[in-house]
Scaffold this motif. Structure first.
Motif, PDB file in Angstrom:
ATOM      1  N   CYS A  62       0.837  -1.195   0.000  1.00  0.00           N
ATOM      2  CA  CYS A  62       0.000   0.000   0.000  1.00  0.00           C
ATOM      3  C   CYS A  62       0.872   1.245   0.000  1.00  0.00           C
ATOM      4  O   CYS A  62       1.864   1.307   0.706  1.00  0.00           O
ATOM      5  N   ARG A  64      -0.264   4.151   0.854  1.00  0.00           N
ATOM      6  CA  ARG A  64      -0.789   5.138   1.797  1.00  0.00           C
ATOM      7  C   ARG A  64      -0.310   4.856   3.209  1.00  0.00           C
ATOM      8  O   ARG A  64       0.271   3.817   3.482  1.00  0.00           O
ATOM      9  N   ASN A  65      -0.601   5.811   4.086  1.00  0.00           N
ATOM     10  CA  ASN A  65      -0.063   5.708   5.437  1.00  0.00           C
ATOM     11  C   ASN A  65      -1.102   5.937   6.524  1.00  0.00           C
ATOM     12  O   ASN A  65      -0.779   6.534   7.563  1.00  0.00           O
ATOM     13  N   CYS A  66      -2.298   5.440   6.319  1.00  0.00           N
ATOM     14  CA  CYS A  66      -3.370   5.573   7.312  1.00  0.00           C
ATOM     15  C   CYS A  66      -2.789   5.147   8.665  1.00  0.00           C
ATOM     16  O   CYS A  66      -2.263   4.027   8.772  1.00  0.00           O
ATOM     17  N   CYS A  69      -3.516   1.624  10.328  1.00  0.00           N
ATOM     18  CA  CYS A  69      -3.550   0.416   9.503  1.00  0.00           C
ATOM     19  C   CYS A  69      -2.215  -0.335   9.494  1.00  0.00           C
ATOM     20  O   CYS A  69      -1.160   0.247   9.214  1.00  0.00           O
ATOM     21  N   ILE A  71      -0.977  -2.396   7.383  1.00  0.00           N
ATOM     22  CA  ILE A  71      -0.253  -2.562   6.114  1.00  0.00           C
ATOM     23  C   ILE A  71       0.125  -1.218   5.505  1.00  0.00           C
ATOM     24  O   ILE A  71       0.429  -1.131   4.320  1.00  0.00           O
ATOM     25  N   ARG A  72       0.130  -0.173   6.312  1.00  0.00           N
ATOM     26  CA  ARG A  72       0.530   1.159   5.840  1.00  0.00           C
ATOM     27  C   ARG A  72       1.953   1.107   5.270  1.00  0.00           C
ATOM     28  O   ARG A  72       2.787   0.287   5.692  1.00  0.00           O
ATOM     29  N   GLY A 108      -4.452  -3.153  -0.481  1.00  0.00           N
ATOM     30  CA  GLY A 108      -3.938  -1.803  -0.281  1.00  0.00           C
ATOM     31  C   GLY A 108      -3.940  -1.067  -1.608  1.00  0.00           C
ATOM     32  O   GLY A 108      -4.272  -1.638  -2.652  1.00  0.00           O
TER      33      GLY A 108
HETATM   34 FE1  FES Z   1      -3.384   1.314   2.812  1.00  0.00          FE
HETATM   35 FE2  FES Z   1      -4.277   0.515   5.057  1.00  0.00          FE
HETATM   36  S1  FES Z   1      -2.858   2.168   4.717  1.00  0.00           S
HETATM   37  S2  FES Z   1      -4.757  -0.320   3.132  1.00  0.00           S
END
Ligand code: FES
Ligand code: SAM
Length: 348
Positions: A62, A64-66, A69, A71-72, A108
């Motif tokens: 993934c 992104r960096n939520c 989460c 898997i960030r 992701g």
């Molecule tokens: Fe991408 Fe959770 S940060 S799926």
């Protein structure tokens, strides 16, 4: 409380102030009544059926960096994997043999899967399983990309808005745009997908005022599906020390959503089953009517680790299927293995 719940039951609407009053003052007794009304509503629309979706977690890469989460992108401890087209098709064939008529491809935001690759995957599944629904849950894409996937045969798209509080959204999603996420949902609706939105429950700092925003946003968007689940901490994220959400708050919100959107497809999520061994059953009794057993190959299950303690990571798909069916029956519901489309949806 009873008057407010009756109003919500009859009119499928409460204004912001009324929703806040309900959330602030709910007691054990009024919660019981709320759940009863929510259950009655889902029985009226979909009888006591619970729809099954086979979940395929096809990539844990993934960009992104939520912050919540597991898997960030910046979690260096995540053991990354991707499934090939052949592996995905193999899993769908197995799912088909187990009776699933919906395949949910989740992952992701992974640019390895270009739009052309997603189109190839969707088309290949549809060619082999023309009577099955394909659901995508791969994050924020352009209008054009969403349209290409739809034209390739994708039927549904899951994209939780995560929280309708702009401030909280900003804190939890570095370098992301709240406005874009919301726009994506409107785009998906415009294209013709069955759209699923939803939010996390008991995120650090989340308040009842924030849930009111979530509920009013859902009422306005009027999605075909709503996925909500408790926040659960993950050891390799900045929120590792935060408290997990609870079944109590999640089921209250599930019941309110059922009454606001009587026809909605509402999963009892894996996260709910993770915080309480009977969480999914409690979700069904609160008005949920969908479960999404895991179809991903055993070899990757543990790697799709969004939060700690995730259940069903060691079971074969067939075992999961049997286990969940037993639980559904024991809770007084019946398994429905049809596509389970929202009753208001037709493909454009
Ligand atoms: Fe991408 Fe959770 S940060 S799926
Ligand atoms: N990347 C896609 C997206 O953004 O929609 C789909 C995958 S994302 C991992 C699926 C959902 O997992 C998110 O919408 C989020 O609500 C949920 N999730 C992620 N981390 C979580 C956590 N720590 N606790 C509970 N739910 C979580």
């Amino acid at each position: 409380m009873k008057k407010l719940i009756d109003k919500l039951f009859k009119e499928n609407y409460l204004n912001g102030q009324e929703l806040l009053e309900l959330l602030n003052n709910i007691t054990e007794e009024s919660k019981e009544y709320l759940m009863q009304k929510a259950h009655e509503t889902s029985i009226n629309t979909y009888s006591n059926k619970v729809f099954m979706r086979g979940l395929i977690e096809f990539t844990n890469y993934c960009k992104r960096n939520c912050v919540y989460c597991g898997i960030r992108a910046s979690n260096k401890n995540a053991d990354r994997y991707r499934l090939s087209l052949e592996e995905i098709l193999y899993v769908c064939d197995m799912g088909d043999r187990l009776g699933y008529k919906t395949f949910v491809l989740q992952g992701g935001e992974d640019d390895y899967y270009t739009d052309d690759k997603i189109v190839e995957i969707v088309s290949a599944i549809k060619e082999k399983h023309p009577n099955s629904a394909v659901t995508l849950s791969i994050g924020e894409k352009s209008y054009e990309a969403y349209k290409k996937y739809y034209d390739a045969g994708a039927d549904r798209y899951l994209l939780r808005h995560e929280t309708a509080s702009r401030e909280l959204y900003k804190k939890l999603h570095p370098n992301a745009s709240f406005e874009n996420r919301i726009q994506c949902l409107w785009n998906l609706k415009d294209i013709g997908y069955q759209v699923g939105s939803g939010f996390m429950v008991q995120l650090p700092g989340q308040t009842n005022e924030d849930y009111v925003k979530d509920l009013l946003f859902l009422k306005k968007l009027s999605p075909h599906m709503v996925g909500i689940g408790p926040f659960i901490s993950h050891k390799d994220t900045p929120l590792r020390k935060e408290k997990n959400g609870t079944v109590e708050v999640t089921t209250t919100l599930l019941s309110i959503i059922r009454l606001l959107l009587p026809d909605v497809l509402l999963p009892a999520t894996t996260a709910l089953g993770t915080i309480d061994p009977l969480g999914r059953e409690k979700g069904l009794k609160a008005g949920a009517n969908v479960v999404m057993p895991n179809l991903s190959p055993i070899s990757v299950r543990k790697k799709y680790s969004l939060y700690d303690g995730k259940i069903c990571t060691g079971d074969e798909a067939a075992e999961c299927r049997k286990c969940i069916e037993g639980r559904i029956n024991k809770a007084g519901f019946t398994v429905d293995l049809s596509r389970g489309d929202n009753i208001n949806w037709r493909r454009k």
